[in-house]
Design an enzyme around this catalytic site. Structure first.
Site, short mmCIF file in Angstrom:
data_model
loop_
_atom_site.label_atom_id
_atom_site.label_comp_id
_atom_site.label_asym_id
_atom_site.label_seq_id
_atom_site.Cartn_x
_atom_site.Cartn_y
_atom_site.Cartn_z
N HIS A 1 -57.11 -70.55 -19.26
CA HIS A 1 -55.77 -70.10 -18.87
C HIS A 1 -55.24 -70.86 -17.66
O HIS A 1 -54.05 -71.13 -17.55
CB HIS A 1 -55.76 -68.58 -18.64
CG HIS A 1 -56.19 -68.13 -17.29
ND1 HIS A 1 -57.52 -68.03 -16.92
CD2 HIS A 1 -55.47 -67.73 -16.20
CE1 HIS A 1 -57.58 -67.59 -15.67
NE2 HIS A 1 -56.36 -67.40 -15.23
N ALA B 1 -58.12 -64.43 -11.19
CA ALA B 1 -59.32 -64.80 -11.93
C ALA B 1 -59.69 -66.26 -11.66
O ALA B 1 -60.86 -66.59 -11.46
CB ALA B 1 -59.12 -64.56 -13.42
N GLU B 2 -58.71 -67.15 -11.68
CA GLU B 2 -58.94 -68.55 -11.32
C GLU B 2 -57.76 -69.15 -10.59
O GLU B 2 -56.61 -68.79 -10.85
CB GLU B 2 -59.21 -69.41 -12.56
CG GLU B 2 -60.65 -69.50 -13.00
CD GLU B 2 -61.05 -68.34 -13.88
OE1 GLU B 2 -62.26 -68.07 -13.99
OE2 GLU B 2 -60.14 -67.72 -14.46
N THR B 3 -58.09 -70.05 -9.69
CA THR B 3 -57.11 -70.95 -9.09
C THR B 3 -57.51 -72.36 -9.46
O THR B 3 -58.68 -72.75 -9.30
CB THR B 3 -57.06 -70.81 -7.56
OG1 THR B 3 -56.64 -69.47 -7.23
CG2 THR B 3 -56.08 -71.80 -6.95
#
Length: 264
Positions: free
Chosen positions: A75, A44-46
């Site tokens: 997160h 979802a995210e880096t």
């Protein structure tokens, strides 16, 4: 080579919570390369973090979904703090990340939880539902409100859990994502799910930034400033929440799943 950590945030055991990639850097890589790394990670995210040389407890942070850079991510910020505290010999009890959304502080608590200090983003009631929302959700919510994301409110947790959205229709809405929420049970004040196919994340397992909107909404509804929350995605995650004027505290645990190097 770039050091890389895969962390499950808002989780106490692997395979739950929300996975995030974290890349500690001496200086930011070119934006196009960071976007390609995030797409390759397909999380979802880096997050990419860079220390400020004149401030030992402060870092710059940027977040990328597989498709775009975003302005706020809970997160992956929690995961970044976990990496500092657990793997990089960070000696301070609090770290400040400087971001597009201003300074974000993360405090390490005696309980082992990490507490995010984030902006509050109260939603505003909409008089008319956006075109295509009900078709996209395949359900009709009680109320629709808007901040950065749409907030759609249902009667029960079961209705939120039963949602099977049409992601193409959700992606066509002019918002980063759609937060579905309802009252919780058994000591949980509210539950939620988060859909953001517009930015390459069909369903986000546990979404810290969504709680910048959820916390002020439910604090007003329930008449309390300290709340327990659960994101009822298939992976699931637990959050401890507090409203502080124009800020919110979002607390949770994190666990490292993998550590290594990117050969780029």
């Amino acid at each position: 080579m770039t050091r890389y950590f895969h962390v499950d945030a808002f989780a106490q055991t692997p395979f739950s919570g929300n996975p995030a990639g974290v890349c500690p850097l001496a200086a930011f890589l070119p934006t196009e390369l960071m976007q390609r790394i995030a797409a390759e990670n397909n999380l979802a995210e880096t997050a990419f973090i860079v220390p400020r040389p004149d401030a030992p407890a402060e870092y710059d942070i940027r977040w990328f979904t597989p498709m775009v850079e975003i302005d706020l991510c809970g997160h992956a910020t929690l995961a970044s703090a976990h990496v500092l505290f657990t793997h990089l010999d960070f000696a301070h009890p609090q770290v400040t990340f400087h971001s597009q959304s201003g300074p974000l502080r993360v405090q390490r608590e005696e309980t082992g939880r990490l507490t995010l200090d984030f902006p509050s983003r109260p939603p505003q009631e909409m008089t008319a539902h956006p075109t295509g929302l009900a078709d996209g959700l395949r359900a009709t919510p009680l109320h629709v409100l808007a901040a950065r994301d749409l907030l759609v409110v249902f009667n029960t947790e079961a209705e939120v859990q039963a949602l099977r959205p049409d992601y193409a229709r959700i992606a066509a809405l002019e918002y980063v994502g759609v937060i579905a929420t309802a009252p919780g049970t058994n000591g949980i004040d509210f539950v939620s799910r988060f859909f953001a196919p517009r930015v390459g994340v069909p369903e986000d397992p546990v979404t810290g930034s969504a709680h910048s909107t959820l916390i002020p909404y439910w604090a007003a509804k329930l008449g309390k400033t300290e709340l327990r929350a659960r994101q009822v995605s298939p992976r699931g995650g637990d959050l401890w929440c507090r409203l502080r004027d124009d800020r919110v505290d979002i607390s949770g645990y994190a666990v490292t799943y993998a550590a290594g190097e990117l050969l780029v």
